[in-house]
Every structure is written in C-alpha cells, then in structure tokens.
Design a protein around this motif. Structure first.
Motif: not given
Lengths: 337, 260
Positions: B46, B50, B69, B72, B133
């Motif tokens: 992440l 990301g 997300v 993930i 997140a």
C-alpha cells in the motif's frame, strides 16, 4: 474376576517399503489386567510404538484383533478414544498456546463442561507442578515442564488407562527422576492402568511391575523385572587370583570362565551368587587356591536382554540414531499405502 | 469381559468444531499484536507500490486508492490464509496434531474449526488496511465494506482449508509445502489484476485471469467497497468465494479423515 484392560490376538502390522513387506509387529498376543503397570522394553525400531499406535487407534492393524478398555479397536475406535489417555513421543502442546489454555482446550475436546474443565485443569497444574508456568506459552517451557504438561493433557478426563510412549526420552537425569515420581504417584493415587514403551532399562526397572521385552517385532519375554532377571540372567560373580595358572584351575573347578581381558580373573553366572560365593572360596581354599578379590553384581535388565538376544540394549541405545526410525517408517508407509 | 466406563463425554460435530475454533483462536486473543505483524506485507504494498501506481497512471490519489485498496484486501485474505497450513505442519511434526487425532473429536471438526478461525484475523486486518487508507482520501461505503469482508471471509475459509490440506499431504516435508505455496501464490496474485490492471496485458494473461477465481473476487471487492451492490461483478465474486470455500472444505475434510 478382574477386567482385562487390553487384549490382543495375532495383532500384526506389515508396512510396505520400496516394494518390500516389513513386519513391524509380528502376530502379537497381549493381556493386560486393570491396575497393571506394564513396560514395553526394546531397542528403537523393535515395534513398540507401532503396537502402541495400533492400540490407540492411530494406525489400523494389518491383521488380528484387539480390545482396549473393552472396546474393539477396529469397530469402536471412538469408544477406545473416549476411554484412554495417550501421551505420544513428541511434545503434544501447541507452541504458541499458553499452558492453562491448552488444558482447557483439551477438556473441551473430551466433552467436559466448562467449570469441570477449569477445576480439572487447576488440579493437574498443581499436581504436576506447573503452577509457575501456567500462564506462559508452551515454547518458553523446559523439556521437563513440557513433558509434565503432556502427561497432564493425557489425564484431563481421568482415563482408566494411560498410554505413555517413551515418556522420558530427551530429558536430563533430574527431570526423568521427577517424571517417574509423578507417574508412580499418579498410579498410587488413582490406580490407573499404565502401559508404557521405553528403550531405557532403568525406566522399565524403576517403574514397571511387569516388563515385556520386544525385539524385531515380537515379544520375547513377559514377566516381572525380578523374575526375568533371576530366571534368565542370574548374578554375576568374579573371583581374582594371584596368577593366571591359579585362575585357570579355579575356573575348571567351579565352572566359570577366565575373563578375556584379565587372565587372573574368573567370571561365573550363578542363580544365587551371594550364597555361592562363600562356598566357592571355601572349596578353593581346601585345594590351596587363594582368592585375592571377589565381586558380586545383581543382574540388570540389560543382562536379560543380552541373554535373550545376544545383544546389549545399552550398547544399541548408545549407537542408535537420535531420529525415530520407527515413526518415520510408519509415516512413509502410510503415504505409500 | 466388561467394558470400562468412558470418562469422556460424547460430543457432536458442532461442539467439536467450536472446541477446535476456540483453541485455535486463543493465541490470537492472548497476543493480538500477532495479527498486526502479518499486516506488514500488505501495508508495504500500500505504502510503496501505491505511490508508484499513482505516478504511472497519472490519475489522482483518491481515484487510484479507490481502485487499489480493494485489491490489497484480497491480498490480505490470500497471503494470510495461504500460510496457515504451516501451523498444522508444525503441529504434525511435534505431537500436537497426533494428540487431537487420539481425542474423541470428529475429523471434519478438526479441519472446519481451524478453517473458521481464519475469519478472525482476516476481518481485523482488512479493517485496519481500510482505516489506514482513509486519511489519504480513500472513501469507504460501510455496508459495502461489511459485505466485502464477508465475501473475503468465505473465500478465506476455503483457501485456509486448502492450505491445511496441502500441509496434510506434505507431512514432514516442509520444503514441499513452501515450494507449492510460493509457486502458486505469486502467479495467483499477479493474474488477479490485484496490483496492475490486466487489460493492457497480452491475451494469454487475460485468459489466465478469466480462470483465476481471485480476479472475480478483486472485481467484486472494487464494486462492493464503492457501495455498488448492483454491479454484475459482485455476483461473480460471491460465486468464486463460495466455490473456493466448498472445494477447500471438501478437499480439506477428505485429507483430515485420511490423516494418521
């Protein structure tokens, strides 16, 4: 009539290994009565654990019949499991579990109520001296503590019959003695029938009233330790002389043998050495043979094993691989089957 | 000859399963930090993958997170449950598994209780990933998140059960367990479109993705976390999760019944 805890007729286990049949347990007959403490003694690979695994429903027999606690091991495996306690060779508690938690889980596995499980867990923690470590994770325990926990786990449901597979393997002498004390105490307090396997002579000698000697998949002797020793081995007496000539003459007179390593010493194996020794000294004195030294040793179970097989169990144990050949065989064989 | 009285009480599948589930969950309750520990990998993806994805796509941060997300979350479910068989492998090599085989427990319960336990860390970890997140602009639809985690839980039970079945097949060969684990896991992950969109990949990759249940799961999670329950991909994800669960439990129970 007393109940039979274990009976077996022609119980057999044959493994197939690389296309060859290996007879791990040859047709075996067994009868163990309620309240007995029996030790299965033999070297690694003798078939002790395989027999135990059949009796505890872990391994299906190739042939033969057996009942354990009155239940047939083939048709009523569940009945056997509800009646026996089993402490295997390995450490049976999960490494990341806490000691008391594992006992609580075991209680639930055996269908005990929550409160009953808690009471029983605390009882066992106390009687097996685990109070100091009850809140710790299993991986933090010493070898002796882990082994006591294994026994506590095997006893959670107060079984009338307890199987112990090599209970003290890998423990230091102090922890072993401590473990034996716990087993003897348990037996005295509850009258639990105990069936254990061991390759340690002193363990069989100290713990068991009845010793079954196993070798190459067959039971080759079955009696009390004392009876085995007196009937099969006899006392070992040595007499020392001033010269090798004296020794040779004396050996011929009393039916002994000159020691291979020491030409002035004669060794005799005799049923009752302590009575024979003064008699021999007198007899030899009458013909002017002077005994300058003498030793007298009670037979050990190793002498019994030596008399039965021509091999010494003590030496085999020293040369044995630490890995459990027996267990590994059992595993690979089931994979192949 | 008479029968000795049983000192254990008869139980049933449900009680046995509950007993196994409770045993497996206890270390988690005692040491909740262990749940966070296995979050390291998804959080690294992440935090480090990301930003690269945002830079490469040229899209805005919030929009990219909205796409990234949910993937993930599937990664959490995949990696968390795939290695759970290692615990059983270890217990098979000590005497712990053997002890449960001698206990009067149903063999199916030994598997199902363990597999059900996978749900607990999975839900906690998934929630943490979403919470991490949110400050960066990820918008979460709460009913969608609950539904998304439920679908992942169903998948996790099945995938965990498969991991246990693999452990039972490998017995004392750790290397074999980890070899199969590594060989399957990364292709499954990449061919699910979890990290990068597969639309730009060659055709064979798209074919592979079409037979990979994880790609349906990833699409479904993207729709659900956005609150789009009506999206057709949700149906596909539910079917993929249910199928994984059914196959996993059947294969796992069969392996456990044969266990010695």
């Amino acid at each position: 009539m007393t109940n039979q805890m274990i009976t077996a007729q022609g119980l057999t286990k044959t493994f197939r290994s690389k296309g060859q049949a290996v007879e791990a347990v040859r047709p075996l007959d067994l009868a163990v009565a309620e309240g007995e403490l029996v030790a299965f003694l033999g070297p690694n690979g003798a078939g002790k654990s395989t027999t135990l695994r059949m009796l505890t429903t872990l391994l299906p027999p190739s042939a033969g019949e057996a009942t354990v606690a009155g239940c047939d091991i083939r048709s009523d495996a569940a009945g056997v499991r509800r009646r026996i306690g089993y402490v295997g060779q390995g450490n049976s508690a999960g490494h990341t579990q806490r000691v008391r938690d594992e006992l609580l889980a075991q209680g639930a596995f055996y269908g005990l109520g929550r409160r009953e499980t808690r009471v029983r867990a605390d009882e066992l923690i106390e009687s097996l001296e685990l109070g100091q470590v009850a809140g710790r994770t299993v991986q933090a325990l010493s070898g002796g503590q882990k082994r006591r926990l294994d026994i506590a786990l095997g006893l959670i449901h107060r079984p009338a019959l307890l199987f112990l597979d090599e209970p003290s393997t890998g423990l230091d002498p102090h922890s072993r003695a401590n473990l034996w004390e716990h087993i003897v105490d348990l037996r005295r307090a509850t009258g639990t029938t105990i069936f254990l396997t061991t390759h340690y002579l002193d363990e069989a000698d100290q713990l068991a009233e009845r010793v079954m000697v196993m070798d190459h998949g067959a039971v080759i002797a079955d009696d009390t330790a004392t009876a085995l020793k007196s009937s099969l081995a006899g006392d070992r007496v040595t007499l020392s002389f001033a010269t090798a000539t004296d020794a040779a003459v004396a050996a011929a007179r009393i039916g002994g043998e000159v020691e291979p390593g020491d030409a002035r010493t004669v060794a005799v194996v005799e049923r009752d050495g302590s009575r024979a020794l003064p008699r021999w000294i007198r007899e030899l004195g009458d013909v002017d043979l002077e005994v300058v030294g003498a030793t007298h040793r009670q037979p050990t179970l190793d002498d019994v094993f030596l008399a039965l097989t021509g091999r010494s169990l003590r030496e085999e144990a020293a040369h044995a691989q630490p890995a459990e050949a027996e267990g590994a065989d059992a595993h690979s064989a089931t994979v192949a089957a | 000859m008479s029968t000795i009285d049983a000192t254990a009480r008869p139980t049933g599948f449900v009680r046995d399963t509950a007993a196994v589930f409770v045993r497996e969950s206890r270390p988690l309750v005692r040491d909740p930090f262990s749940v966070v520990f296995s979050l390291v990998q998804p959080l690294v993806f992440l935090g480090l993958f990301g930003p690269l994805l945002i830079g490469a796509s040229g899209g805005d941060v919030a929009g990219t997170l909205q796409w990234f997300v949910p993937g993930i979350l599937v990664m959490v479910a995949l990696f968390g449950t795939a290695s759970t068989g290692a615990n059983l492998l270890f217990e098979m090599q000590t005497g712990s598994h053997e002890r449960t085989l001698v206990a009067p427990l149903s063999r199916s319960a030994l598997l199902v209780g363990r597999a059900l336990k996978e749900v607990v860390p999975l839900v906690i970890q998934g929630t943490i990933v979403v919470l991490v997140a949110v400050p960066f602009g990820f918008r979460v639809d709460v009913p969608g998140l609950v539904a998304g985690l439920a679908v992942l839980a169903v998948f996790g039970i099945g995938f965990g059960a498969l991991s246990y079945a693999l452990a039972l097949a490998c017995r004392n060969r750790d290397w074999m367990f980890w070899m199969v684990h590594q060989t399957l896991l990364f292709p499954l992950m990449i061919l699910s479109g979890m990290l990068l969109p597969l639309e730009d990949g060659p055709e064979w990759m798209q074919v592979a993705a079409a037979i990979n249940p994880l790609s349906y799961l990833v699409d479904a999670e993207r729709a659900l976390l956005g609150g789009d329950f009506a999206d057709p991909s949700v149906f596909g994800g539910v079917i993929a999760a249910a199928a994984t669960c059914a196959i996993g439990v059947i294969v796992g129970v069969r392996s456990m019944r044969r266990a010695r």
